[in-house]
Design an enzyme around this catalytic site. Structure first.
Site, PDB file in Angstrom:
ATOM      1  N   THR A   1      -1.085  -7.877  10.045  1.00 55.30           N
ATOM      2  CA  THR A   1      -1.888  -7.849   8.822  1.00 55.30           C
ATOM      3  C   THR A   1      -1.414  -8.910   7.837  1.00 55.30           C
ATOM      4  OG1 THR A   1      -2.278  -5.473   9.108  1.00 55.30           O
ATOM      5  CG2 THR A   1      -2.700  -6.401   6.921  1.00 55.30           C
TER       6      THR A   1
ATOM      7  N   ASP B   1      -8.475  -1.519  10.916  1.00 54.37           N
ATOM      8  CA  ASP B   1      -8.104  -0.314  10.165  1.00 54.37           C
ATOM      9  C   ASP B   1      -9.252   0.214   9.315  1.00 54.37           C
ATOM     10  OD1 ASP B   1      -5.604  -0.390  11.249  1.00 54.37           O
ATOM     11  OD2 ASP B   1      -4.552  -0.936   9.408  1.00 54.37           O
TER      12      ASP B   1
ATOM     13  N   VAL C   1       3.700   4.198   4.239  1.00 52.20           N
ATOM     14  CA  VAL C   1       3.040   5.450   3.880  1.00 52.20           C
ATOM     15  C   VAL C   1       1.640   5.444   4.485  1.00 52.20           C
ATOM     16  CG1 VAL C   1       2.197   6.905   2.007  1.00 52.20           C
ATOM     17  CG2 VAL C   1       4.336   5.628   1.733  1.00 52.20           C
TER      18      VAL C   1
ATOM     19  N   GLU D   1      -1.989   7.728   5.516  1.00 49.79           N
ATOM     20  CA  GLU D   1      -2.806   8.862   5.076  1.00 49.79           C
ATOM     21  C   GLU D   1      -3.786   9.228   6.194  1.00 49.79           C
ATOM     22  OE1 GLU D   1      -3.965  11.959   3.268  1.00 49.79           O
ATOM     23  OE2 GLU D   1      -2.446  10.673   2.332  1.00 49.79           O
TER      24      GLU D   1
END
Length: 212
Positions: free
Chosen positions: A19, A38, A158, A160
């Site tokens: 990325t 993504d 992190v 989600e």
């Protein structure tokens, strides 16, 4: 002005640098566009997800966790009416001319501006594993990392929903190994980058520069 398009694929291990490289190219190259895999994850309540019974958690590291048909459609809408470069013009061997990083950037930008070449960057952990996309790419790159380094980096990220305990060992890493082996066995012309190196951007710019 040309309406030809160069399509770059960047794939590989989680937290390996794909990325970062895609964003660097997108910010640097004129007339470039970026599509990230993504952005096509299914909603967490989508029934098409595969659950890992041992973890009671969705497997987000396989193609079925993504709406790849939508991604494929969006890509083809973007490249409609564009002429593909001849693949024979995009063979790379990793050879570098001796020049500074800044000179390489400026030269590549100048050539893109002069020719009107458009660049489409496709980035994602399994874009080469989705067979309908394979023939699109002119340049293909795959990031790798040692397992321990990958785990350390992933712990600092992190997600989600967040990774549950055991997710990396039972899911993320084994799925990456399967995908990597498939790419190695079935996809030609892939250049492999060590995610611990800082040379990826220059390597890609050299490859783009060699096209002209």
């Amino acid at each position: 002005m040309s309406n030809k398009m160069l399509i770059i694929g960047i794939s590989g291990v989680t937290c390996g640098g794909k990325t970062t490289l895609a964003n660097e190219l997108n910010q640097l190259l004129p007339k470039s566009k970026l599509i990230s895999q993504d952005d096509y994850f299914l909603d967490v309540d989508d029934p098409r997800h595969i659950w890992i019974s041992e973890l009671n958690h969705i497997n987000f590291d396989i193609l079925s966790s993504l709406d790849m048909e939508k991604m494929d459609h969006d890509i083809h809408e973007m490249i409609r009416n564009k002429k593909r470069l001849e693949s024979s013009n995009t063979k790379t061997n990793g050879l570098k001319k001796i020049r500074s990083s800044e000179e390489l950037k400026n030269t590549t930008i100048e050539k893109i501006n002069r020719t009107g070449l458009e660049v489409l960057i496709l980035e994602g952990f399994s874009i080469f594993n989705y067979k309908p996309l394979r023939e699109l790419f002119h340049l293909k790159y795959f990031f790798t990392l040692p397992k321990d380094e990958c785990f350390t980096r992933r712990e600092q990220r992190v997600y989600e929903p967040p990774d549950c305990p055991g997710y990396f060992e039972l899911c993320a890493w084994p799925e990456h190994i399967k995908q990597k082996e498939e790419v190695e066995n079935e996809v030609e012309g892939v250049r492999y980058f060590d995610g611990r190196s800082n040379n990826a951007l220059e390597e890609v710019l050299c490859d783009i520069d060699s096209i002209f």
